[in-house]
Motif scaffolding. Structure first.
Motif, PDB file in Angstrom:
ATOM      1  N   GLU A 145     -10.013   5.338  -5.421  1.00 14.31           N
ATOM      2  CA  GLU A 145      -9.577   4.022  -4.938  1.00 14.31           C
ATOM      3  C   GLU A 145      -8.633   3.417  -5.976  1.00 14.31           C
ATOM      4  N   GLY A 146      -7.588   2.794  -5.532  1.00 11.79           N
ATOM      5  CA  GLY A 146      -6.665   2.143  -6.455  1.00 11.79           C
ATOM      6  C   GLY A 146      -5.762   3.095  -7.214  1.00 11.79           C
ATOM      7  N   ALA A 147      -5.615   4.302  -6.688  1.00  9.26           N
ATOM      8  CA  ALA A 147      -4.739   5.266  -7.361  1.00  9.26           C
ATOM      9  C   ALA A 147      -3.289   4.782  -7.321  1.00  9.26           C
ATOM     10  N   TYR A 180      -5.171  12.557  -7.116  1.00  8.80           N
ATOM     11  CA  TYR A 180      -5.013  11.106  -7.305  1.00  8.80           C
ATOM     12  C   TYR A 180      -5.023  10.785  -8.793  1.00  8.80           C
ATOM     13  N   MET A 181      -4.191   9.835  -9.217  1.00 12.88           N
ATOM     14  CA  MET A 181      -4.232   9.381 -10.607  1.00 12.88           C
ATOM     15  C   MET A 181      -4.059   7.864 -10.653  1.00 12.88           C
ATOM     16  N   LYS A 182      -4.761   7.266 -11.594  1.00 16.11           N
ATOM     17  CA  LYS A 182      -4.547   5.843 -11.860  1.00 16.11           C
ATOM     18  C   LYS A 182      -3.856   5.779 -13.210  1.00 16.11           C
ATOM     19  N   ILE A 183      -2.601   5.378 -13.191  1.00 15.05           N
ATOM     20  CA  ILE A 183      -1.803   5.378 -14.411  1.00 15.05           C
ATOM     21  C   ILE A 183      -1.473   3.943 -14.790  1.00 15.05           C
ATOM     22  N   ASN A 184      -1.766   3.609 -16.039  1.00 12.90           N
ATOM     23  CA  ASN A 184      -1.559   2.251 -16.517  1.00 12.90           C
ATOM     24  C   ASN A 184      -0.825   2.318 -17.847  1.00 12.90           C
ATOM     25  N   GLY A 185       0.352   1.714 -17.901  1.00 12.40           N
ATOM     26  CA  GLY A 185       1.128   1.727 -19.146  1.00 12.40           C
ATOM     27  C   GLY A 185       1.438   3.129 -19.634  1.00 12.40           C
ATOM     28  N   GLY A 186       1.656   4.041 -18.686  1.00 13.40           N
ATOM     29  CA  GLY A 186       2.014   5.407 -19.054  1.00 13.40           C
ATOM     30  C   GLY A 186       0.819   6.274 -19.423  1.00 13.40           C
ATOM     31  N   VAL A 187      -0.404   5.709 -19.330  1.00 12.31           N
ATOM     32  CA  VAL A 187      -1.603   6.491 -19.669  1.00 12.31           C
ATOM     33  C   VAL A 187      -2.406   6.774 -18.395  1.00 12.31           C
ATOM     34  N   ILE A 188      -2.828   8.036 -18.254  1.00 13.82           N
ATOM     35  CA  ILE A 188      -3.634   8.409 -17.089  1.00 13.82           C
ATOM     36  C   ILE A 188      -5.074   7.964 -17.344  1.00 13.82           C
ATOM     37  N   GLU A 189      -5.463   6.890 -16.702  1.00 15.69           N
ATOM     38  CA  GLU A 189      -6.813   6.354 -16.942  1.00 15.69           C
ATOM     39  C   GLU A 189      -7.858   7.138 -16.165  1.00 15.69           C
ATOM     40  N   GLU A 190      -7.474   7.538 -14.943  1.00 15.47           N
ATOM     41  CA  GLU A 190      -8.403   8.333 -14.146  1.00 15.47           C
ATOM     42  C   GLU A 190      -7.630   9.361 -13.323  1.00 15.47           C
ATOM     43  N   ALA A 191      -8.281  10.483 -13.061  1.00 18.48           N
ATOM     44  CA  ALA A 191      -7.666  11.497 -12.196  1.00 18.48           C
ATOM     45  C   ALA A 191      -8.759  12.109 -11.331  1.00 18.48           C
ATOM     46  N   ARG A 227      -4.777  11.015 -21.191  1.00 10.49           N
ATOM     47  CA  ARG A 227      -3.488  11.530 -21.687  1.00 10.49           C
ATOM     48  C   ARG A 227      -2.343  10.648 -21.207  1.00 10.49           C
ATOM     49  N   THR A 228      -1.255  10.674 -21.959  1.00 10.24           N
ATOM     50  CA  THR A 228      -0.061   9.967 -21.488  1.00 10.24           C
ATOM     51  C   THR A 228       0.650  10.858 -20.471  1.00 10.24           C
TER      52      THR A 228
END
Lengths: 408, 147
Positions: free
Chosen positions: B24-26, B44-55, B79-80
C-alpha cells in the motif's frame, strides 16, 4: 502385452546411446521433435558428402541425380499420405509454413469480408495466428470450437458454429499439449456439407495413425518432417489439385516461374509454383528415408504398443500423490501432460533433467489451452514407439525425487 | 558437473517468500511477465528521498523466479536508488556468469547463491524477471517482459 519389439528399433537411433549429466538419456520429448534413425542421418550425410547439387537447374550428373532423388521423395510422401497426385505434395520448411501458405495464398484469394473461419480451442499457435492475420487482412471472422474438461472438442458446439458464412475450418488432428485425437473425419464431413474447405494440422497426427487424405477428403493437410523421424527444416503441404491450381503463388523467386520478363512473369506448374528458391534438398532426401523407415514398422503393433505405454504412464504418474493429468480425452495419443502440486513445471523440468530425463515444460505453444485448464504451464512427456516402460519408471522416479527436493 | 541449482536458501525462499504482498502506498510499481513460461509478477517499492524504504512483490512463477524476487526485496530495503542500480548490474553479471563472487568485491551478499545459474541457460530469465521488473519500476516503466 503386445509383441512389438521397441528394443529392436532403439538400436537404430544413435541418439539414444548418449548420457546426460552422467545418466542414460531418457528422451520423452517426441512431440517437440523425434529422434532420427541412422538411415536418415546417413541419407542427409550422403547428399552432403558425395551428392551435393542444386535441383531442377543443371544438366550435369550431380544435378540430375539430386533432382531425381528430390522428386522421388515427393513420390514417397504421396504414398505416405495416399494422395492421388505427386504434384499435390508441396515441400515447405515445416507445418507452420504449410499453414501460413494456405492462409495467405488460398485465404487471400478465396475469403472475403464477413466470411467465417472455424478453428478449435486446442490449436497450436501455428494454427491460430495465420488465421488471425488473415482475418485482419481480409476482414474475416474467427470462430473457436470450445473444449470440455477432458480436453475434447464439443462437437455439438462445432455444429452450431457451422453456417452459410463458414468458408474454412482449420483443425488439429492430434493435440500436441493434450494428446487428444480429434474426430477429423466427422469434422471434415460436416464442414463439406456446408461447402467449407478444411485444413488439417497433422503435425502430431501423421505418427499416430496411417494418413489417407483421400479417405479423409480434407482439402489441405500439413505436417513437419522433424516430427516424423526426419530432418528439421522440411515440411509438407498436401492440397487438392483443384485448389492448388486456382491459388496464386505464396512467394516469388526462382523455380516457381516459367518465364520472367519485366512486363509479364509466367508461373510454373504445380508443385513448383509453391516452391520458390532452392528447397531444403538434403532435408527432403532425409524425409524420404524417415518415411521409408516408418513404413517398415507394423503400425497396428506400434499403435497397440504406444497405447500400452500411455496406459502404463498414466497409471504410474497418477500413483504419485499430487499429480494431475491435463488432457484425459477418451481418444488419446501417447502424450502425458501433467502438473504436480507445489512444483512449477519449469522446476520439475530442471530436476528431472538431472536424471537424464528430457520432457517439455511450458505452454507448448497452446496458451489458450493453459488458460482453459487454469495452469501457467504443464510438464509433458510425449512417448514414441522407441520408448519403454523402464523409461517411464525413470520419469516417475525423477518426479518423486522432485517432490522430495521441494517437500511437495 | 553443474552446481546444484536448488540450494536450500532458494528452496526456503520459494516456500516462504519474503515481502510477498501488495504494498500500500507504493511510489514505484511495475509488472513483469515471461510469456514463455507464464511467470507473472508485480514489484512494489516505496521510495522516499531516493531511498527504498520498502519493497515487495506478488504474483506466480517457478521457484527460481519466486526465490530471486523474494531475496531481491529483502536486499533492497534501505538502499538508495543508485545502490539498487549497482545491485541490478551486479546481479545481472552474476546470472550470466560474468561476475564470480569469489573473485572480486561485490555487494550481492546472500544473492551470491545464484552464482551457478549461468550453467542453466534456460533458467537465467527466471532469476532475472524480478530484477528486470524492479529496474522497470525504478525507471517508471509499467510493464516489462523477459524471454
Amino acid at each position: 502385452m503386445s509383441s512389438f519389439d521397441a528394443h529392436r528399433y532403439r538400436a537404430e537411433f544413435p541418439n539414444l546411446r548418449i548420457n546426460v549429466h552422467g545418466k542414460p538419456l531418457v528422451y520423452l520429448d517426441n512431440a517437440a521433435t523425434t529422434l532420427k534413425p541412422r538411415c536418415v542421418v546417413d541419407a542427409v550425410n550422403a547428399y552432403y558428402v558425395t551428392g551435393v547439387s542444386n535441383v531442377h537447374r543443371g544438366v550435369h550428373f550431380l544435378s540430375e541425380q539430386a533432382t531425381a532423388a528430390f522428386e522421388y521423395s515427393r513420390q514417397v510422401v504421396r504414398q505416405f499420405l495416399h494422395a492421388p497426385k505427386a504434384h499435390e505434395i508441396i515441400f515447405t520448411k515445416g507445418a507452420t509454413e504449410s499453414l501460413n501458405l494456405v492462409a495467405q495464398s488460398f485465404g487471400r484469394q478465396f475469403l472475403k469480408k464477413g466470411d467465417e473461419i472455424i478453428i478449435s480451442y486446442m490449436e497450436h499457435h501455428s494454427n491460430i495466428v495465420p488465421w488471425q492475420m488473415l482475418c485482419e487482412q481480409a476482414g474475416c471472422v474467427l470462430k473457436v470450437i470450445p473444449i470440455n474438461e477432458r480436453g475434447e472438442i464439443i462437437f455439438e458446439e462445432y455444429l452450431k458454429l457451422l453456417s452459410r458464412k463458414t468458408r474454412l475450418v482449420a483443425v488439429v488432428w492430434v493435440s500436441n499439449s493434450l494428446g487428444t485425437v480429434n474426430p477429423i473425419k466427422a469434422v471434415i464431413d460436416q464442414a463439406h456439407r456446408r461447402g467449407a474447405v478444411v485444413v488439417i494440422d497433422a503435425a502430431q497426427g501423421v505418427t499416430h495413425a496411417p494418413t489417407n487424405v483421400q479417405e479423409l477428403d480434407c482439402d489441405f493437410l500439413a505436417f513437419s518432417g522433424h516430427k516424423v523421424l526426419g530432418p528439421t527444416g522440411v515440411g509438407v503441404l498436401y492440397g487438392k489439385e483443384k485448389w492448388l491450381e486456382a491459388m496464386p503463388p505464396y512467394q516469388g523467386g526462382g523455380d516457381m516461374i516459367k518465364s520472367v520478363t519485366f512486363s509479364k512473369t509466367l508461373y510454373n506448374a504445380l508443385p513448383y509454383k509453391f516452391e520458390a528458391g532452392t528447397p531444403p534438398i538434403a532435408e527432403v532426401i532425409g524425409l524420404r528415408s524417415a518415411l521409408e523407415f516408418l513404413q517398415t514398422i507394423n503400425w497396428e503393433g506400434m499403435k497397440a504398443y504406444k497405447q500400452e505405454l500411455l496406459d502404463y504412464g498414466t497409471q504410474k504418474l497418477l500413483s504419485i500423490d499430487g499429480v494431475r493429468l491435463i488432457g484425459t480425452a477418451r481418444d488419446k495419443t501417447s502424450i502425458l501432460s501433467f502438473v504436480v502440486d507445489g512444483i512449477h513445471p519449469h522446476d520439475l523440468g530442471t530436476i528431472v533433467d538431472q536424471d537424464g530425463v528430457a520432457i517439455r515444460t511450458g505452454h507448448h505453444c497452446t496458451q489458450p489451452v493453459m488458460e482453459f485448464f487454469k495452469v501457467p504451464a504443464t510438464a509433458r512427456a510425449s512417448l514414441a514407439f522407441y520408448n519403454t516402460k523402464e523409461e517411464i519408471d525413470v520419469l516417475a522416479g525423477a518426479v518423486v525425487r522432485a517432490k522430495e527436493v521441494f517437500h511437495a | 558437473m553443474r552446481e546444484e541449482l536448488y540450494q536450500q536458501t532458494i528452496l526456503e525462499h520459494n516456500r516462504n517468500p519474503r515481502n510477498f504482498k501488495k504494498l500500500e502506498g507504493a511510489t514505484h510499481v511495475a509488472e513483469g511477465y515471461n510469456p514463455l513460461c507464464g511467470d507473472h509478477l508485480w514489484v512494489y517499492m516505496k521510495i522516499n528521498g531516493g531511498v527504498i524504504e520498502e519493497a515487495s512483490f506478488e504474483g506466480s512463477g517457478c521457484a527460481i523466479s519466486k526465490a530471486s524476487a523474494s531475496m531481491m526485496t529483502a536486499s533492497l530495503k534501505g538502499r538508495t536508488m543508485a545502490e539498487a542500480q549497482v545491485l541490478f548490474d551486479e546481479f545481472h553479471q552474476l546470472v550470466i556468469g560474468e561476475l564470480k563472487p569469489d573473485e572480486r568485491p561485490h555487494h550481492l551478499g546472500k544473492l551470491a547463491v545464484f552464482s551457478g545459474i549461468w550453467q542453466y541457460p534456460a533458467r537465467v530469465k527466471c532469476a532475472s524477471l524480478g530484477w528486470h521488473t524492479m529496474h522497470g519500476a525504478l525507471e517508471k516503466t509499467k510493464s516489462v517482459s523477459t524471454e
